[in-house]
Design a protein around this motif. Structure first.
Motif, PDB file in Angstrom:
ATOM      1  N   TRP A 395       0.788  -1.230   0.000  1.00 18.98           N
ATOM      2  CA  TRP A 395       0.000   0.000   0.000  1.00 18.98           C
ATOM      3  C   TRP A 395       0.824   1.285   0.000  1.00 18.98           C
ATOM      4  N   ALA A 396       2.098   1.225   0.312  1.00 16.82           N
ATOM      5  CA  ALA A 396       2.906   2.451   0.334  1.00 16.82           C
ATOM      6  C   ALA A 396       3.109   2.958  -1.091  1.00 16.82           C
ATOM      7  N   HIS A 397       3.069   4.270  -1.265  1.00 11.32           N
ATOM      8  CA  HIS A 397       3.243   4.857  -2.587  1.00 11.32           C
ATOM      9  C   HIS A 397       4.729   4.916  -2.954  1.00 11.32           C
ATOM     10  N   PRO A 398       5.073   4.583  -4.193  1.00 11.54           N
ATOM     11  CA  PRO A 398       6.481   4.657  -4.616  1.00 11.54           C
ATOM     12  C   PRO A 398       6.964   6.098  -4.709  1.00 11.54           C
ATOM     13  N   VAL A 399       8.284   6.250  -4.664  1.00 13.39           N
ATOM     14  CA  VAL A 399       8.931   7.563  -4.723  1.00 13.39           C
ATOM     15  C   VAL A 399      10.114   7.468  -5.677  1.00 13.39           C
ATOM     16  N   VAL A 400      10.325   8.518  -6.477  1.00  9.38           N
ATOM     17  CA  VAL A 400      11.509   8.614  -7.333  1.00  9.38           C
ATOM     18  C   VAL A 400      12.298   9.846  -6.938  1.00  9.38           C
ATOM     19  N   SER A 401      13.588   9.661  -6.685  1.00  6.06           N
ATOM     20  CA  SER A 401      14.456  10.788  -6.349  1.00  6.06           C
ATOM     21  C   SER A 401      15.848  10.535  -6.889  1.00  6.06           C
ATOM     22  N   ASP A 402      16.339  11.471  -7.706  1.00  5.19           N
ATOM     23  CA  ASP A 402      17.682  11.394  -8.273  1.00  5.19           C
ATOM     24  C   ASP A 402      17.918  10.081  -9.008  1.00  5.19           C
ATOM     25  N   GLY A 403      16.904   9.636  -9.765  1.00  5.22           N
ATOM     26  CA  GLY A 403      17.047   8.452 -10.593  1.00  5.22           C
ATOM     27  C   GLY A 403      16.908   7.133  -9.860  1.00  5.22           C
ATOM     28  N   VAL A 404      16.462   7.173  -8.619  1.00  5.04           N
ATOM     29  CA  VAL A 404      16.286   5.960  -7.829  1.00  5.04           C
ATOM     30  C   VAL A 404      14.824   5.810  -7.449  1.00  5.04           C
ATOM     31  N   LEU A 405      14.291   4.603  -7.623  1.00  8.67           N
ATOM     32  CA  LEU A 405      12.913   4.277  -7.268  1.00  8.67           C
ATOM     33  C   LEU A 405      12.913   3.599  -5.902  1.00  8.67           C
ATOM     34  N   TYR A 406      12.157   4.173  -4.961  1.00 15.17           N
ATOM     35  CA  TYR A 406      12.080   3.634  -3.600  1.00 15.17           C
ATOM     36  C   TYR A 406      10.689   3.048  -3.380  1.00 15.17           C
ATOM     37  N   ILE A 407      10.660   1.823  -2.858  1.00 16.25           N
ATOM     38  CA  ILE A 407       9.393   1.161  -2.578  1.00 16.25           C
ATOM     39  C   ILE A 407       9.435   0.564  -1.185  1.00 16.25           C
ATOM     40  N   ARG A 408       8.387   0.804  -0.433  1.00 19.45           N
ATOM     41  CA  ARG A 408       8.248   0.300   0.939  1.00 19.45           C
ATOM     42  C   ARG A 408       7.122  -0.730   0.974  1.00 19.45           C
ATOM     43  N   ARG A 409       7.359  -1.837   1.689  1.00 18.82           N
ATOM     44  CA  ARG A 409       6.304  -2.798   1.959  1.00 18.82           C
ATOM     45  C   ARG A 409       6.479  -3.323   3.376  1.00 18.82           C
ATOM     46  N   GLY A 410       5.604  -2.891   4.279  1.00 16.17           N
ATOM     47  CA  GLY A 410       5.678  -3.349   5.657  1.00 16.17           C
ATOM     48  C   GLY A 410       7.045  -3.102   6.261  1.00 16.17           C
ATOM     49  N   LYS A 411       7.680  -4.158   6.732  1.00 12.01           N
ATOM     50  CA  LYS A 411       8.958  -4.034   7.437  1.00 12.01           C
ATOM     51  C   LYS A 411      10.132  -3.744   6.504  1.00 12.01           C
ATOM     52  N   ALA A 412       9.941  -3.861   5.183  1.00 14.42           N
ATOM     53  CA  ALA A 412      11.058  -3.773   4.239  1.00 14.42           C
ATOM     54  C   ALA A 412      10.963  -2.541   3.343  1.00 14.42           C
ATOM     55  N   MET A 413      12.123  -2.129   2.850  1.00  8.52           N
ATOM     56  CA  MET A 413      12.214  -1.003   1.923  1.00  8.52           C
ATOM     57  C   MET A 413      13.352  -1.299   0.955  1.00  8.52           C
ATOM     58  N   ALA A 414      13.171  -0.940  -0.312  1.00  6.50           N
ATOM     59  CA  ALA A 414      14.192  -1.230  -1.325  1.00  6.50           C
ATOM     60  C   ALA A 414      14.384  -0.036  -2.240  1.00  6.50           C
ATOM     61  N   ALA A 415      15.593   0.083  -2.781  1.00  6.37           N
ATOM     62  CA  ALA A 415      15.948   1.150  -3.722  1.00  6.37           C
ATOM     63  C   ALA A 415      16.387   0.519  -5.032  1.00  6.37           C
ATOM     64  N   PHE A 416      15.839   0.996  -6.163  1.00  5.76           N
ATOM     65  CA  PHE A 416      16.133   0.457  -7.485  1.00  5.76           C
ATOM     66  C   PHE A 416      16.685   1.558  -8.384  1.00  5.76           C
TER      67      PHE A 416
END
Length: 421
Positions: A395-416
């Motif tokens: 349910w968390a909304h994705p974010v893009v900053s400086d060419g990196v996509l950040y996605i959160r899901r519950g206890k975890a978070m990842a940067a692409f």
């Protein structure tokens, strides 16, 4: 005349200067996203030079972290740091990371609501100056120092503005869901109590600067936004049964438009272009477009449409077209002028939607991350991959900053890494 040694010294100094510029200058030029759904809270990220398609397995994951606890919060990014929130036990925590995924601090800020079956933090922190502002699901506005996470002040907005009402009567069923707005050096929140539907707090002390007289509504799960069009400035948000506009200077109510929602859930912030303001709600209610009067004192509905019923995934409005992922799991593009369906993608998936560098990025409840060509005559999915980290709802909304996509899901978070090579 300068000798060869002098030239070597100058050359070395120039190389050092270039390295310092690359190392520090690029950081200074990084595109921050210091609040919910981007710098303007509209899901549009002013990014350039992003990939126009992704590899079959998805873009390269730069890093991931776990241990955030339960939460639907997105991330905010400012000055080389990333912030989010999570619930551990009954306590809410704020977290700070550097942009390589190293945790800088974590800080308990107070109790969180049980969520009526959906436990977890709702608030995405807002970064302003040296402070981080959030609204807990039990209605506390909290300011933390960005340097170390220490709580600078805390205001129970339901106690201060509730007018002695039973606290539970001021809660939406699933708890308060709001990311505070900072405008004109004021922290804006929406208590919806008997004394104030909206209030402004001093960012240094939490002192009340103004309050907007109650309209009888409670909070509606909505994050307020600042409307700046045609020389007008007003704070626009949804309460449990209305859309309202408030003067940021003194908190006076400029206009109120009654707009009831199923279960009092107005979880999508309004979007606008010129005098037109669009709102959408889930459960089959759909959306409506309003036009502001020439004097800015009222709005009038000009059309409504039932197909695009966005639950809480956000709306994107680009060049006279409205985009959103509906409860029916279709991605839909509407014409702003009359609400007609311009294009749709069936079985896209219900979820959140943002825009960056000419393309849409969707994150569905099934964990699919999709890159979309938003051509209103022929929308299509270009690439997709599946997020397998974390647990619970996507349910968390994705974010893009400086060419990196950040996605959160519950206890975890990842940067692409989604930068064009």
């Amino acid at each position: 005349m300068p000798n060869r040694s002098d030239f070597r010294t100058v050359s070395l100094a120039l190389r050092v200067a270039v390295l310092l510029y690359v190392g520090y200058g690029c950081h200074a030029l990084a595109v921050d996203s210091p609040e919910f759904r981007g710098p303007n809270r509209n899901g549009i990220f002013q990014e350039k030079n992003l990939m126009k398609s992704w590899p079959e397995a998805g873009p390269k994951m730069l890093w991931s972290v776990e241990g955030l606890g339960q939460g639907y919060a997105s991330v905010s990014i400012a000055d080389g740091r990333l912030y989010t929130t999570g619930k551990q036990g009954d306590q809410g925590y704020a977290f700070a990371y550097d942009l390589k995924g190293k945790q800088l601090w974590s800080s308990a800020y107070g109790r969180e609501h049980h969520g009526s079956g959906y436990p977890g933090t709702r608030t995405t922190p807002t970064v302003h100056g040296d402070k981080l502002f959030l609204v807990s699901s039990i209605g506390e506005v909290v300011a933390l120092n960005t340097a170390d996470g220490k709580v600078a002040w805390r205001v129970d907005m339901l106690e201060r503005f509730g007018g002695g009402a039973n606290r539970e009567s001021l809660y939406p069923r699933f708890g308060i869901a709001e990311s505070p707005l900072v405008v004109d050096n004021k922290v804006i929140c929406t208590p919806g109590g008997k004394e104030a539907v909206m209030a402004a707090l001093d960012p240094k002390t939490g002192k009340t600067l103004w309050k907007t007289k109650s309209i009888g509504d409670i909070s509606g799960y909505c994050t307020p936004r600042l409307y700046q069009e045609g020389g007008r400035r007003m704070i626009v948000t949804m309460t449990s049964g209305s859309m309202i506009a408030v003067d940021p200077a003194d908190g006076s109510l400029i206009w109120r438009q009654g707009y009831p929602a199923t279960y009092n859930i107005h979880a999508v912030s309004p979007v606008w272009q010129g005098p037109y303001i669009y709102v959408s709600d889930g459960y089959g209610q759909g959306g409506a477009c309003f036009k502001m009067a020439d004097n800015g004192k009222s709005v009038k509905q000009v059309w409504d449409e039932k197909t695009l019923d966005i639950h809480h995934g956000g709306t994107v409005l680009i060049n006279d077209y409205i985009y959103g992922a509906s409860n029916s799991k279709n991605l839909i593009c509407l014409k702003l002028n009359d609400g007609g369906v311009a294009s749709s993608i069936r079985r896209f998936g219900k979820g959140s939607l943002i825009h960056a560098d000419g393309l849409l990025i969707g994150y569905t409840e099934r964990g699919k991350v999709k890159l979309v060509d938003p051509n209103p005559n022929d929308m299509k999915v270009i690439s997709e991959f599946e997020l397998e980290l974390g647990s619970g709802q996507h349910w968390a909304h994705p974010v893009v900053s400086d060419g990196v996509l950040y996605i959160r899901r519950g206890k975890a978070m990842a940067a692409f890494d989604i930068r064009a090579k």
